[in-house]
Write an enzyme that holds these catalytic residues in place. Structure first.
Site, PDB file in Angstrom:
ATOM      1  CB  SER A 106      84.546  44.957   9.755  1.00 15.55           C
ATOM      2  OG  SER A 106      85.620  45.687  10.278  1.00 15.55           O
TER       3      SER A 106
ATOM      4  CG  ASP B 299      86.001  47.623   7.126  1.00 16.26           C
ATOM      5  OD1 ASP B 299      84.776  47.493   6.943  1.00 16.26           O
ATOM      6  OD2 ASP B 299      86.546  47.466   8.230  1.00 16.26           O
TER       7      ASP B 299
END
Length: 373
Positions: free
Chosen positions: A105, A239
């Site tokens: 991320s 993610d």
């Protein structure tokens, strides 16, 4: 970006995706154990037995004075991820060379851009001026009108939006423009790099170590239902924080004897009822708890853990002061760990030397035995 909207999205996404660290896939776990076994064997043997070990050996041979390789695991955490900038800055000033980076991320964004040679000051600047935020989510997502009521939110979820409200193409183009023309593929970066993602199709964690860097960074930070999942290699990526927010296992798989993890979780402290009076504050608290529990497991896979003091800094915010505080906290935390890091590097270097001495003695004994025949 409207913090209430995004916070709710983050929490709902994590609730849907996050699993207990002890439920990591058997395939990923066995691969990690096999890799650690290869590391031990390499220290005891002069023979190369796998392509992975060959790559590590060749990479090691290029290092001056047989310096042991150092890998970083940069965790996700939204605005708190700005702390990675401070950590990397402190390492640079102290002369600590980083050979490999695994990022998730925001950790993937900072680590990927750094590996491509983008100046840390430029990465910090785009986080402070809001350009990164605008690229990630357009104005209509950030608009307060978009989050007026739960009814409006529920009706939006009823629309067919292919798994996300925005495609992420704007974000990928933004990243692409930052990259030098010769550093747009992961395999061409100055520092070995991988972005950690979650495949929605099988629920497992994967690392992207080849191909277009901008697409990999988009996939690693695609938070559903804000950004639609990224289709790559027959998979549907979102993610990486759903499974491996602190990617120490991926960092270890680079073959480096020294793995440093940078966790940007807020320290889990007691809060009052008054502090949880809004939707955003509750969502942020839930996300903090879930990340803290999951990351604690992965911290144990690192040799050294750097945990900047990020108390009071939310995961999502447009306040540039939070960015400044996170950068400073990262730099201070890294400086405090420098003696421990240097000692770990020295130990690893001594182990490499000892292994070479054992190998040389074994070869010499073998030669004497052959001559005596």
């Amino acid at each position: 970006m409207n913090s209430k909207l995004i916070s709710v999205a983050v929490t709902s996404a994590m609730a849907a995706c996050t699993v207990s660290p002890l439920e990591l896939s058997a395939a990923n776990t066995s691969k990690s154990r096999a890799h650690l076994t290869n590391n031990a064997a390499r220290a005891e043997s002069a023979f190369v037995t796998s392509e992975e070990t060959k790559d590590v050996a060749v990479s090691s041979a290029r290092r001056k004075n047989r310096r042991p390789l150092v890998a970083l695991a940069l965790g996700g955490g939204g605005v708190r991820g700005a702390a990675h900038i401070g950590v990397l800055r402190a390492f640079g000033r102290a002369g600590i060379e980083i050979d490999s980076i695994a990022g998730c991320s925001m950790g993937a964004l900072v680590g990927g851009l750094y590996s491509a040679g983008v100046p840390l000051s430029e990465i910090e600047g785009m986080m402070k001026d809001g350009s990164l935020q605008r690229a990630y989510a357009p104005w209509w997502v950030r608009s307060k009108l978009f989050n007026r009521s739960a009814v409006a939110w529920a009706s939006l979820l009823g629309f067919k939006c292919n798994g996300g409200l925005v495609s992420g193409k704007r974000y990928a183009r933004f990243i692409e423009k930052l990259l030098p023309p010769t550093k747009r593929n992961i395999e061409d970066l100055d520092v070995e790099f991988c972005a950690v993602v979650t495949n929605l199709l099988d629920g497992k964690s994967y690392k992207l170590s080849k191909g277009n860097l901008a697409q990999a960074l988009l996939a690693s930070s695609a938070i559903p239902p804000i950004v639609k999942p990224v289709k790559m290699n027959g998979a549907l990526y979102v993610d990486g924080g759903c499974r491996a927010n602190l990617p120490t296992v991926s960092a270890r798989q680079f073959g480096a004897p020294v793995v440093i993890a940078v966790s940007v979780d807020e320290e889990l402290q007691d809060v009052t009822t008054k502090q949880l009076s809004t939707v955003a504050s509750v969502a942020n608290r839930v996300a903090t708890i879930m990340l803290s529990v999951a990351d604690h497991f992965h911290e144990q896979k690192a040799d050294i853990v750097i945990a900047p003091n990020l108390s009071g800094i939310p995961i999502l915010s447009a306040n540039k002061d939070f960015v400044s505080r996170a950068v400073l906290a990262g730099e201070e935390a890294a400086k405090a760990k420098l003696p421990e890091i240097k000692a770990a590097i020295e130990r690893a270097q001594n182990e490499i030397y000892a292994a070479e001495q054992r190998r040389d003695r074994g070869l010499a004994a073998k030669e004497r035995k052959e001559v005596s025949r």
